[in-house]
Design a protein around this motif. Sequence first.
Motif, short mmCIF file in Angstrom:
data_model
loop_
_atom_site.label_atom_id
_atom_site.label_comp_id
_atom_site.label_asym_id
_atom_site.label_seq_id
_atom_site.Cartn_x
_atom_site.Cartn_y
_atom_site.Cartn_z
N GLY A 1 31.15 -6.06 -38.63
CA GLY A 1 30.83 -6.65 -39.91
C GLY A 1 31.79 -7.76 -40.28
N GLN A 2 33.07 -7.58 -39.97
CA GLN A 2 34.09 -8.57 -40.32
C GLN A 2 33.99 -9.82 -39.45
OE1 GLN A 2 36.03 -8.27 -43.03
NE2 GLN A 2 34.93 -6.36 -43.39
N GLY A 3 33.59 -9.68 -38.20
CA GLY A 3 33.46 -10.81 -37.30
C GLY A 3 32.12 -10.80 -36.62
N ARG A 4 31.08 -10.58 -37.40
CA ARG A 4 29.74 -10.39 -36.83
C ARG A 4 29.22 -11.65 -36.17
NH1 ARG A 4 25.89 -7.36 -40.59
NH2 ARG A 4 26.69 -5.60 -39.38
N GLU B 1 29.84 -4.78 -30.60
CA GLU B 1 29.12 -5.01 -29.35
C GLU B 1 28.17 -6.20 -29.49
OE1 GLU B 1 29.38 -3.61 -26.42
OE2 GLU B 1 30.92 -2.17 -27.02
N PRO B 2 28.03 -7.01 -28.42
CA PRO B 2 27.11 -8.15 -28.49
C PRO B 2 25.67 -7.68 -28.66
CG PRO B 2 27.89 -7.82 -26.24
CD PRO B 2 28.70 -6.91 -27.10
N LEU B 3 24.94 -8.36 -29.55
CA LEU B 3 23.55 -8.01 -29.81
C LEU B 3 22.62 -9.12 -29.34
CD1 LEU B 3 21.37 -6.17 -30.99
CD2 LEU B 3 21.84 -7.18 -33.25
N THR B 4 22.82 -10.32 -29.84
CA THR B 4 21.94 -11.43 -29.50
C THR B 4 22.65 -12.73 -29.85
OG1 THR B 4 19.72 -12.35 -29.83
CG2 THR B 4 20.78 -11.38 -31.75
N ASP B 5 21.96 -13.85 -29.70
CA ASP B 5 22.52 -15.14 -30.09
C ASP B 5 21.40 -16.10 -30.42
OD1 ASP B 5 21.55 -16.12 -27.60
OD2 ASP B 5 23.43 -15.62 -26.62
N ARG B 6 21.75 -17.23 -31.00
CA ARG B 6 20.82 -18.30 -31.30
C ARG B 6 21.48 -19.64 -30.96
NH1 ARG B 6 17.76 -14.77 -31.23
NH2 ARG B 6 15.98 -14.35 -32.60
N LEU B 7 20.69 -20.53 -30.37
CA LEU B 7 21.19 -21.85 -30.01
C LEU B 7 21.07 -22.78 -31.21
CD1 LEU B 7 22.22 -23.67 -27.69
CD2 LEU B 7 19.81 -24.23 -27.22
N VAL C 1 23.56 -2.58 -37.65
CA VAL C 1 24.41 -1.41 -37.88
C VAL C 1 24.89 -0.84 -36.56
CG1 VAL C 1 24.46 0.93 -38.83
CG2 VAL C 1 23.28 -0.90 -40.07
N GLY C 2 24.06 -0.92 -35.53
CA GLY C 2 24.39 -0.37 -34.23
C GLY C 2 23.13 0.14 -33.56
N ARG D 1 20.10 -7.55 -26.09
CA ARG D 1 21.31 -6.72 -26.03
C ARG D 1 21.50 -6.17 -24.62
NH1 ARG D 1 21.89 -1.17 -26.39
NH2 ARG D 1 23.93 -0.41 -27.11
N GLY D 2 20.39 -5.70 -24.02
CA GLY D 2 20.49 -5.08 -22.70
C GLY D 2 20.98 -6.03 -21.63
#
Length: 365
Positions: free
Chosen positions: A13-16, A180-186, A229-230, A256-257
């Motif tokens: 949450g602090q460094g999401r 844990e890494p979840l996803t990203d956006r360009l 949340v996880g 995520r996978g």
Amino acid sequence: MIPTVHGGGGHGGQGRYVLTESEHGHIWGVCAEVEGLFREPRRSTYELFGWVPDGAGVRGWVGCRVWLVPEDRTTDPWLLEDAESLGQRSRTDALVLTGVDDHMGPPEGYRAPVRLHDGNRWLGSCREFTRVLPEEQAAPSLVLRGLSPGDRLRQALAKGTRRALDLDEAWLEIRDDSGEPLTDRLLRPRIREWRPSAHGPDLIDLELGDELDRPVPGYARPIWDRWLVGPPEAPGAWAGLDTRQREAWLELVLERGCRLQHPDGPAGQLYELDGRHITDEPSLYLALGEAVNGPGGYFGGCVDALADCLEGNFGYTAPATLRWRDVATAREHLSHALTPEGEPYDLVSLVLEVLSEGRMRVTFA
């Protein structure tokens, strides 16, 4: 008002959100809150003249993927994603569809008759169509609140020149509350404004004018809130969702996978697949992923990806056995699928064939 994604109290949450330069990977900054990530993508409108439905009418949300297949077969089918029907125009025989064009859509100037299907059934046909692109609009802002800027970003802000404030191309990396890494956006971010943040000393609110790759539509918001949340602690947390939301769930499972390490288990494993809720294509891959890699697990999001996972590095070591419970549900809903060109095939049989080629023996219970 632009919806806000709020960070939780844990590390993630602090460094999401981490804004990272794409070429060399240096970090522009880290923050817990972003505005503008959730917004509707640009949608095209198709007016299908001389619409003749196949069976039931086409109303409301139509499907994750709707294929438009030229009847003369002179060009390949093209895809309309997240398609919705606005119904038929009064006083005309035209059906109106909206959706997100995959890549460029139909060939320039093509207006000939097409048939439509959603991957499972033919929806209907039209004698011609028009396609209306959405109006060009200024890129909306993406605001990173409470951003802790890196040294390079501080230097760019100090210069303040147009060139320095153009960050070229960057990734917005997104983590869950556990970090844990979840996803990203360009992104292609250009700094519009920055100011001291109310979130704390030495933090800033950074406003970017950007071209966001794949904004998150509103219907996916509850899914993202759940995953931020996880990961789920029990299998089948997706079972009560509709197909549209299952697709959004599967997208996060996939992204995520592909970012996690999956130590391959020993050969000879017995996997249990709960098939009670496999009523559409996303649920097939969600159930397979959880059978092999536990709640929220990934093991392919299409047939080709499943074949790749069976080769290793995704938790599986051949040979193994998969005990598929309630396979009749999947056979009922997925045995009459259509290729993009509209050719019928049996998705369940195809998946069983791929599993067999990957030395995954399947039994039924």
